[in-house]
Motif scaffolding. Structure first.
Motif, PDB file in Angstrom:
ATOM      1  N   CYS A   1      81.375 -38.373  66.420  1.00  0.00           N
ATOM      2  CA  CYS A   1      81.125 -37.658  67.566  1.00  0.00           C
ATOM      3  C   CYS A   1      80.927 -35.998  67.458  1.00  0.00           C
ATOM      4  CB  CYS A   1      81.959 -37.695  69.133  1.00  0.00           C
ATOM      5  SG  CYS A   1      81.795 -39.499  69.474  1.00  0.00           S
TER       6      CYS A   1
ATOM      7  N   HIS B   1      75.921 -33.000  72.973  1.00  0.00           N
ATOM      8  CA  HIS B   1      77.180 -32.496  72.895  1.00  0.00           C
ATOM      9  C   HIS B   1      77.696 -32.824  71.612  1.00  0.00           C
ATOM     10  CE1 HIS B   1      80.253 -36.064  74.097  1.00  0.00           C
ATOM     11  NE2 HIS B   1      79.102 -36.582  73.501  1.00  0.00           N
TER      12      HIS B   1
ATOM     13  N   HIS C   1      73.798 -38.496  75.402  1.00  0.00           N
ATOM     14  CA  HIS C   1      73.678 -39.603  76.136  1.00  0.00           C
ATOM     15  C   HIS C   1      73.184 -39.566  77.298  1.00  0.00           C
ATOM     16  CE1 HIS C   1      77.615 -40.687  73.890  1.00  0.00           C
ATOM     17  NE2 HIS C   1      77.832 -39.215  73.977  1.00  0.00           N
TER      18      HIS C   1
ATOM     19  N   HIS D   1      74.894 -35.165  69.113  1.00  0.00           N
ATOM     20  CA  HIS D   1      74.217 -36.327  69.525  1.00  0.00           C
ATOM     21  C   HIS D   1      74.240 -36.293  71.176  1.00  0.00           C
ATOM     22  CE1 HIS D   1      78.373 -37.000  70.134  1.00  0.00           C
ATOM     23  NE2 HIS D   1      78.173 -38.105  70.919  1.00  0.00           N
TER      24      HIS D   1
ATOM     25  N   GLU E   1      79.359 -42.384  80.312  1.00  0.00           N
ATOM     26  CA  GLU E   1      78.716 -42.070  78.982  1.00  0.00           C
ATOM     27  C   GLU E   1      77.954 -43.213  78.722  1.00  0.00           C
ATOM     28  OE1 GLU E   1      80.748 -40.748  75.714  1.00  0.00           O
ATOM     29  OE2 GLU E   1      80.996 -38.808  76.370  1.00  0.00           O
TER      30      GLU E   1
HETATM   31 ZN   LIG Z   1      79.221 -38.199  72.851  1.00  0.00          ZN
END
Ligand SMILES: [Zn+2]
Length: 160
Positions: A26, A18, A32, A30, A144
């Motif tokens: 962010c 996302h 998770h 990247h 996350e």
């Molecule tokens: Zn993230």
């Protein structure tokens, strides 16, 4: 009483990528490992609060829909997107991306944050599953990575 299910231990998890436009780090693409934790609140009836097989199955279905996908918010509030010829064109700020539609899951959130994902999971579960009357509420947490996440609680039954 509370029933707890830790998705990290019982396989309610997914991996996805996302971006969050306004965030300094962010905003880059990247990913998770996400884990789902659930709590079911209520009083036992005949010594059982809830048989969580059904809820686990439903959560697992959502995890499978999102697994190994790029998650894009359906709302175009922060991230613009459109689909053409099996490709999805995504943009925010001065960034522009093109992805194969098959690699993307578009989900009804404003941004793909743990908070919004927790709300999405809770709404879907509460909408799909008919909980018995003794179940008073459910809480779903989206982590996350282990140890950090957001939880959303929805009252059910009489507390609604
Ligand atoms: Zn993230």
């Amino acid at each position: 009483m509370l029933l707890e299910i830790d998705g990290w231990k019982v396989g309610l998890k997914f991996s996805a990528s996302h971006f969050i436009p306004s965030h300094y780090k962010c905003s880059r693409l990247h990913g998770h490992d996400y884990g789902i934790r659930l709590r079911i609140l209520g009083e036992p009836k005949d010594c059982i609060l809830y048989d969580f097989v059904e809820v686990k199955k439903e959560v697992r279905n959502i995890c499978e829909e999102l697994d190994h996908k790029l998650l894009i918010p359906q709302s175009k509030k922060y991230i613009k997107h459109h689909i053409k010829d099996e490709r999805i064109y995504v943009s925010f700020g001065d960034k522009h991306y093109v992805f194969p539609k098959s690699d993307v899951a578009i989900i009804p959130v404003n941004l793909v944050t743990a908070e919004e994902l927790a709300r999405y999971f809770t709404k879907r579960i509460a909408g799909r599953i008919k909980f018995p009357k003794n179940v008073k509420g459910i809480e779903i947490c989206v982590d996350e990575g282990p140890g950090q996440g957001a939880c959303n609680y929805i009252p059910l039954g009489d507390e609604k």
